[in-house]
Design a protein around this motif. Structure first.
Motif, PDB file in Angstrom:
ATOM      1  N   TRP A 287       0.500   4.732   1.687  1.00 27.95           N
ATOM      2  CA  TRP A 287      -0.270   5.404   2.748  1.00 27.95           C
ATOM      3  C   TRP A 287       0.662   6.407   3.418  1.00 27.95           C
TER       4      TRP A 287
ATOM      5  N   ARG B 177       0.255   4.560 -10.854  1.00 25.95           N
ATOM      6  CA  ARG B 177       0.364   3.122 -11.144  1.00 25.95           C
ATOM      7  C   ARG B 177      -0.593   2.693 -12.253  1.00 25.95           C
TER       8      ARG B 177
ATOM      9  N   VAL C 243       2.760  15.406  -4.280  1.00 28.07           N
ATOM     10  CA  VAL C 243       2.238  14.040  -4.127  1.00 28.07           C
ATOM     11  C   VAL C 243       3.371  13.014  -4.275  1.00 28.07           C
TER      12      VAL C 243
ATOM     13  N   GLY D  60      -2.107  14.357  -9.844  1.00 35.26           N
ATOM     14  CA  GLY D  60      -3.556  14.409  -9.646  1.00 35.26           C
ATOM     15  C   GLY D  60      -3.980  13.580  -8.449  1.00 35.26           C
ATOM     16  N   SER D  61      -3.477  12.367  -8.382  1.00 41.37           N
ATOM     17  CA  SER D  61      -3.753  11.472  -7.264  1.00 41.37           C
ATOM     18  C   SER D  61      -2.639  10.438  -7.265  1.00 41.37           C
ATOM     19  N   GLY D  62      -2.046  10.216  -6.104  1.00 41.16           N
ATOM     20  CA  GLY D  62      -0.850   9.385  -6.049  1.00 41.16           C
ATOM     21  C   GLY D  62      -1.017   8.039  -6.746  1.00 41.16           C
ATOM     22  N   SER D  63      -2.090   7.332  -6.395  1.00 42.68           N
ATOM     23  CA  SER D  63      -2.254   5.986  -6.930  1.00 42.68           C
ATOM     24  C   SER D  63      -2.450   5.974  -8.444  1.00 42.68           C
TER      25      SER D  63
ATOM     26  N   ASP E 250      -8.739  -1.117   1.160  1.00 43.36           N
ATOM     27  CA  ASP E 250      -8.188   0.223   0.975  1.00 43.36           C
ATOM     28  C   ASP E 250      -8.916   1.217   1.868  1.00 43.36           C
ATOM     29  N   ALA E 251      -9.059   2.444   1.407  1.00 41.29           N
ATOM     30  CA  ALA E 251      -9.676   3.466   2.261  1.00 41.29           C
ATOM     31  C   ALA E 251     -11.188   3.371   2.171  1.00 41.29           C
TER      32      ALA E 251
ATOM     33  N   LYS F 122       2.272  10.707   2.591  1.00 43.51           N
ATOM     34  CA  LYS F 122       3.068  11.501   1.644  1.00 43.51           C
ATOM     35  C   LYS F 122       4.258  12.119   2.363  1.00 43.51           C
TER      36      LYS F 122
ATOM     37  N   ARG G 266      -9.645  20.070  -7.845  1.00 37.89           N
ATOM     38  CA  ARG G 266      -8.500  19.178  -8.110  1.00 37.89           C
ATOM     39  C   ARG G 266      -8.274  19.008  -9.605  1.00 37.89           C
TER      40      ARG G 266
ATOM     41  N   SER H 282      -9.169   9.755   1.670  1.00 40.10           N
ATOM     42  CA  SER H 282      -7.886   9.112   1.973  1.00 40.10           C
ATOM     43  C   SER H 282      -6.797  10.163   2.152  1.00 40.10           C
ATOM     44  N   ARG H 283      -6.940  11.274   1.461  1.00 39.55           N
ATOM     45  CA  ARG H 283      -5.940  12.352   1.572  1.00 39.55           C
ATOM     46  C   ARG H 283      -5.859  12.842   3.032  1.00 39.55           C
TER      47      ARG H 283
ATOM     48  N   LYS I 279       0.792  -1.225   0.000  1.00 42.37           N
ATOM     49  CA  LYS I 279       0.000   0.000   0.000  1.00 42.37           C
ATOM     50  C   LYS I 279       0.830   1.284   0.000  1.00 42.37           C
TER      51      LYS I 279
ATOM     52  N   MET J 298      -1.457  -1.614   7.421  1.00 44.73           N
ATOM     53  CA  MET J 298      -1.859  -0.232   7.103  1.00 44.73           C
ATOM     54  C   MET J 298      -3.098   0.161   7.904  1.00 44.73           C
TER      55      MET J 298
ATOM     56  N   MET K 256      -4.726   9.827   5.463  1.00 44.42           N
ATOM     57  CA  MET K 256      -3.295   9.453   5.491  1.00 44.42           C
ATOM     58  C   MET K 256      -2.468  10.544   6.166  1.00 44.42           C
TER      59      MET K 256
HETATM   60  C1  2P0 Z   1      -3.185   2.589  -2.414  1.00 39.56           C
HETATM   61  N1  2P0 Z   1      -4.807   4.091  -1.298  1.00 39.56           N
HETATM   62  O1  2P0 Z   1      -1.982   2.286  -2.430  1.00 39.56           O
HETATM   63  C2  2P0 Z   1      -3.701   3.215  -1.130  1.00 39.56           C
HETATM   64  C3  2P0 Z   1      -4.124   2.205  -0.131  1.00 39.56           C
HETATM   65  C4  2P0 Z   1      -5.849   3.826  -0.367  1.00 39.56           C
HETATM   66  C5  2P0 Z   1      -5.309   2.800   0.559  1.00 39.56           C
HETATM   67  O2  2P0 Z   1      -3.866   5.280  -2.897  1.00 39.56           O
HETATM   68  O3  2P0 Z   1      -4.070  11.832  -1.788  1.00 39.56           O
HETATM   69  O4  2P0 Z   1      -6.546   8.582  -3.774  1.00 39.56           O
HETATM   70  O5  2P0 Z   1      -4.886  11.499  -4.126  1.00 39.56           O
HETATM   71  O6  2P0 Z   1      -2.588  10.763  -3.472  1.00 39.56           O
HETATM   72  O7  2P0 Z   1      -4.186   7.900  -4.384  1.00 39.56           O
HETATM   73  C6  2P0 Z   1      -5.774   6.191  -2.015  1.00 39.56           C
HETATM   74  O8  2P0 Z   1      -5.128   7.384  -2.094  1.00 39.56           O
HETATM   75  O9  2P0 Z   1      -4.589   9.594  -2.552  1.00 39.56           O
HETATM   76  C7  2P0 Z   1      -4.755   5.162  -2.097  1.00 39.56           C
HETATM   77  P1  2P0 Z   1      -4.004  10.982  -3.020  1.00 39.56           P
HETATM   78  P2  2P0 Z   1      -5.134   8.370  -3.357  1.00 39.56           P
HETATM   79  O10 2P0 Z   1      -3.947   2.346  -3.372  1.00 39.56           O
END
Ligand code: 2P0
Length: 349
Positions: free
Chosen positions: A34, A159, A42, A153-156, A302-303, A36, A87, A211-212, A32, A262, A215
């Motif tokens: 979790w 990937r 980000v 935009g969003s960390g995940s 997850d969240a 920053k 955002r 989740s922002r 995961k 986590m 975390m």
């Molecule tokens: C993940 N999650 O690795 C983890 C595990 C939730 C739990 O990535 O703040 O929406 O936009 O970077 O990517 C959820 O967080 O958060 C997440 P931001 P994001 O998938």
């Protein structure tokens, strides 16, 4: 041409200002993300590793509109407002900055995944937006640059640029520019693993705490955060080796302990962050029961309260039936490894 964005270059011959449509799929982390270490850029505190799914895609169209005075964004046909709009506009500003084009955009996004329910809607959403916006503004990012862009935009989302399994590097270095350059995802080899991920939706409603925010609170207040982050590095090393030798049991065991760890960090936050619901625990019990019956099934959460169960493709129907019956009202989807973010062919006009 900007020197600082060497990989994010203008596409030769591409008509600047054309529309572009991209598709991206959600990914589920087995190790995961979790926490920053740089909120603005980000950049995460730890490396993470995920599987991109072949279900629940987001399709996003971006059209540059020289006459528009502000960005117009619709999500599922409904005009975006508030934090969601903020955002997306901030993300478009980033793209405009790199492209050196001030024009506003019209954005239409269709999500097939429930939004904000811990089902990775922001991963598929920002990966699709990054790919479509980059193309619409005439950029031609390589996959690493697209991953870094999506991350903003969003960390995940970093990937979801890649299909199959992907690792997202936390990078290192205190200097923000160096951290930004070093934090991107890339594909991970996975032997001849033939996995399925059974997504058990026990509650499709939006989560109470983003989740922002969750975390941030965990990093700032949980005494368990540091130990989990340290152990997550070991989990990642073991996970890579398990994937290479296609050892589904090891992949599942590592993923399950990483996710439970986590959630332990969140439960120890002050005040506690608790996404796990009674139905979540009922599904987790059913996964244990499957293992007692010699079915390789392993859970990750997850969240949100929903559970994703990793198993062999051949066992997916049985696993889906068992977890669906574990908690009233549970809806199941069976996912397999899916494709990375991609542009759809240009529309005829
Ligand atoms: C993940 N999650 O690795 C983890 C595990 C939730 C739990 O990535 O703040 O929406 O936009 O970077 O990517 C959820 O967080 O958060 C997440 P931001 P994001 O998938």
């Amino acid at each position: 041409m900007s020197e600082e964005h060497t990989a994010l270059v203008q596409a030769p011959g591409r008509h600047r200002g054309a529309g572009a449509t991209a598709v991206a799929h959600p990914n589920i982390a087995l190790i995961k993300y979790w926490g920053k270490r740089d909120e603005e850029l980000v950049v995460p505190r730890t490396d993470s590793l995920s599987m991109t799914l072949d279900i629940l895609p987001t399709t996003t169209r971006v059209r540059v509109d020289a006459t528009a005075r502000r960005d117009e964004v619709t999500l599922g046909g409904v005009p975006a407002t508030g934090e969601a709009l903020h955002r997306i506009v901030a993300f478009l500003d980033l793209v405009r900055d790199v492209a050196r084009m001030p024009q506003r955009a019209v954005v239409d996004s269709e999500n097939t995944v429930p939004t904000g329910a811990g089902l990775a809607s922001s991963a598929s959403g920002f990966a699709a937006l990054a790919a479509a916006a980059a193309a619409a503004y005439g950029l031609d990012p390589d996959p690493t640059a697209l991953s870094r862009l999506a991350r903003r935009g969003s960390g995940s989302a970093a990937r979801s640029v890649f299909g199959g399994f992907a690792v997202w590097y936390a990078g290192s270095g205190a200097d923000p520019a160096a951290a930004d350059a070093a934090s991107y995802a890339e594909p991970v080899p996975a032997g001849d693993l033939d996995p399925a991920l059974v997504v058990a939706v026990v509650d499709a409603g939006p989560k109470a705490l983003s989740s922002r925010v969750a975390m941030r609170r965990t990093v700032n207040t949980s005494p368990l955060y540091g130990p989990w982050a340290d152990s997550s590095g070991d989990d990642l090393t073991a996970m890579r080796a398990a994937l290479l030798r296609a050892d589904l049991e090891a992949v599942g065991e590592i993923a399950e302990r990483n996710a439970l760890g986590m959630h332990a960090t969140m439960l120890a936050a002050r005040p506690a962050v608790r996404y796990l619901a009674p139905a979540t625990l009922q599904v987790l019990d059913s996964v244990l029961q499957l293992r007692r019956e010699a079915v390789a099934a392993y859970a990750t959460m997850d969240a949100g309260p929903n559970v994703k169960v990793l198993c062999r493709r051949a066992d997916a129907q049985r696993v889906a039936a068992v977890v669906r019956d574990a908690a009233a009202g549970t809806v199941v989807h069976i996912a397999r490894p899916g494709p990375g973010a991609h542009l759809l062919p240009a529309e005829g006009r």
